[in-house]
Write an enzyme that holds these catalytic residues in place. Structure first.
Site, PDB file in Angstrom:
ATOM      1  N   GLU A 225     112.423  64.042  42.298  1.00  0.00           N
ATOM      2  CA  GLU A 225     112.834  65.239  41.553  1.00  0.00           C
ATOM      3  C   GLU A 225     113.870  65.986  42.367  1.00  0.00           C
ATOM      4  OE1 GLU A 225     109.818  68.085  40.283  1.00  0.00           O
ATOM      5  OE2 GLU A 225     108.446  66.461  39.761  1.00  0.00           O
TER       6      GLU A 225
ATOM      7  N   GLU B 188     103.346  66.314  44.075  1.00  0.00           N
ATOM      8  CA  GLU B 188     103.326  67.549  44.863  1.00  0.00           C
ATOM      9  C   GLU B 188     101.908  68.071  45.073  1.00  0.00           C
ATOM     10  OE1 GLU B 188     105.911  70.465  43.097  1.00  0.00           O
ATOM     11  OE2 GLU B 188     107.699  69.262  43.435  1.00  0.00           O
TER      12      GLU B 188
HETATM   13  C1  GAL Z   1     108.313  70.975  40.605  1.00  0.00           C
HETATM   14  C2  GAL Z   1     107.239  70.364  39.721  1.00  0.00           C
HETATM   15  C3  GAL Z   1     107.672  70.161  38.308  1.00  0.00           C
HETATM   16  C4  GAL Z   1     108.633  71.206  37.780  1.00  0.00           C
HETATM   17  C5  GAL Z   1     109.676  71.546  38.811  1.00  0.00           C
HETATM   18  C6  GAL Z   1     110.671  72.618  38.377  1.00  0.00           C
HETATM   19  O1  GAL Z   1     107.739  71.625  41.682  1.00  0.00           O
HETATM   20  O2  GAL Z   1     106.848  69.105  40.203  1.00  0.00           O
HETATM   21  O3  GAL Z   1     106.517  70.026  37.536  1.00  0.00           O
HETATM   22  O4  GAL Z   1     107.984  72.294  37.236  1.00  0.00           O
HETATM   23  O5  GAL Z   1     109.075  71.949  39.998  1.00  0.00           O
HETATM   24  O6  GAL Z   1     110.097  73.895  38.321  1.00  0.00           O
END
Ligand code: GAL
Length: 467
Positions: free
Chosen positions: A364, A166
């Site tokens: 994710e 990200e």
């Molecule tokens: C994403 C990030 C993660 C984690 C997730 C949930 O944006 O890549 O590190 O924190 O959010 O908050």
């Protein structure tokens, strides 16, 4: 089974170095921007829990990998901490770090779990930030040396590399919206940091190709499909601008090897373009990836602005659109994010139709919930809402694949409840519950569900695995 996934589908989860390792040996890594920010402004962190207090993976890596195995993961993404490997960013390699990451990688492989490794997940070494962070071209050089060292040290066993996680988030947080260090609000500096991140990515890809390391290299982007409030041209234009700024600013360089002309023209018209150097275009063209990781949490809904811009205010993305709250939207109230499962399908379709159908996977997706203890039944968190969240998304992902998308896997955020950037342990995301006081790990209902789904390579209509 109704929702059967392709053979060798990647089932797993993601985490990151800073959010999990914990500071068991304070001398074992250099400071990051998070350590410094926490020292300066501890109240910016939920309950003043800082980056030192993360979930002790540094000590418990072996037991934690055994848990991954128990959850039937065939793949797992985490990151290497630049400041652990090279505490001053550019100098000597820390042998303790090499030993630690070797242990983690070897143990994952021994358990049949493919290591997916990210090189940068928000954790800028403080010394590098003091030299300007991503605003500085010297830091771009330093990153590419760090990347090369990682390929040399671990590239015989790691076959799936990701330069950044990200990359737009540290830009937004650090240079626009004040939720990452250095807490600057200045669009041109943000654009410069973003531009240099793309250059750093491309340099690392070049180094990877030049070294002819085995495996593949990609990047993980948080893609937020931009939906206009209506089909009125003004709303459509607002959504287009949001898409250019928040998605295509990274997606186009890494998949097409160049920036969208519209984005360049847009920034130029507001005098916000970063400085370029000769050779940059060729470098960016060399940064095309083999594999795209997609982090998907929420859509972005926008409309045209209702009011005139205050021309005395700092230029911001919101000069170009207003955020739109769709009536009746489904929300995750704890994180304040809309839950919109079809977004995952829209992303895959956009990639298939407009970007030549790249190899990709969901790197994710997840749901942070506050005070999960209230769902405790006989010592286990019964997180049915998380199972519904995942099945809801997987059904749309399945549809994308059935229409031809090359989506190769699904990784959940996250494995064990871990520390979130400013929210610390406010919202829990894990398949495994973490007791902060004892560091004890207990598998949640969703973890058991995921383990069955991974083994069955799918589920039936109700989301269970009974047939
Ligand atoms: C994403 C990030 C993660 C984690 C997730 C949930 O944006 O890549 O590190 O924190 O959010 O908050």
């Amino acid at each position: 089974m109704k929702y059967q996934f392709p053979e060798a589908f990647w089932w797993g989860s993601a985490s990151s170095a800073l959010q999990t390792e914990g500071e068991s040996q304070p001398d074992a890594r250099g400071e990051t921007t998070w350590d410094r920010w926490y020292q300066q402004q501890p109240t910016r962190f939920h309950q003043q829990v800082g980056p030192q207090d993360t979930s002790t993976f540094y000590q418990h890596w072996r037991e934690d990998i055994a848990l991954l195995k128990q959850l039937n993961h065939n793949s797992f993404r985490t990151s290497i901490s630049w400041s652990r490997l090279i505490p001053d960013g550019t100098g000597e390699v820390n042998p303790q770090a090499v030993a630690f990451y070797n242990n983690v990688i070897d143990e994952l492989l021994a358990q049949g779990i493919k290591p997916f490794i990210t090189l940068f997940h928000f954790d800028m070494p403080l010394v590098m930030q003091q030299q300007g962070g991503w605003e500085s071209r010297a830091v771009v050089e330093a990153f590419s040396r760090y990347a090369r060292l990682c390929f040399e040290l671990f590239g015989d066993r790691v076959l799936h590399w990701f330069t950044f996680n990200e990359p737009i988030v540290p830009v937004e947080g650090g240079y626009l919206y004040d939720f990452h260090y250095p807490n600057v609000v200045d669009f041109k500096r943000a654009a410069t940091a973003a531009y240099h991140t793309v250059l750093a990515h491309a340099q690392a890809v070049r180094a990877f190709r030049a070294g002819q390391y085995p495996g593949e290299i990609g990047i993980v982007l948080n893609l937020t499909p931009s939906y206009p409030r209506s089909q009125h041209p003004a709303d459509v234009k607002a959504a287009h601008h949001a898409d250019l700024l928040f998605n295509r600013s990274f997606l186009d360089p890494v998949l097409r090897g160049e920036y969208p002309a519209d984005l360049v023209a847009l920034l130029q018209s507001y005098d916000q373009l970063p400085a370029c150097q000769p050779g940059d275009a060729e470098l960016i063209a060399d940064g095309k990836i083999d594999l795209l990781g997609i982090n998907y949490y929420q859509p972005r809904r926008v409309k045209c602005r209702d009011s005139a811009v205050n021309l005395q205010s700092p230029f911001m993305p919101e000069w170009l659109f207003d955020n739109y709250e769709m009536p009746g939207r489904k929300m995750n109230p704890y994180r304040g994010w809309e839950i919109y499962e079809p977004g995952i399908y829209d992303i895959l379709t956009n990639l298939r139709v407009n970007y030549d159908n790249p190899r990709c996977f969901i790197s994710e997706n997840g749901m942070g919930v506050e005070n999960e203890q209230r769902f405790n039944q006989n010592g286990q968190i019964n997180d049915q809402y998380r199972i519904e969240f995942v099945t809801g998304h997987l059904k749309w992902l399945h549809k994308g694949i059935s229409e031809g998308s090359q989506c190769l896997g699904y990784h959940m955020w996250t494995f064990i409840d871990n520390w979130s950037w400013c929210n610390a342990y406010k919202n829990r995301y894990g398949f495994v519950q973490l007791d902060l006081a004892t560091q004890q790990r207990t598998v949640k209902k969703s973890g058991e569900w995921f383990a069955r789904t991974a083994v069955d390579n799918g589920f039936n209509e109700e989301g269970d695995n009974n047939d």
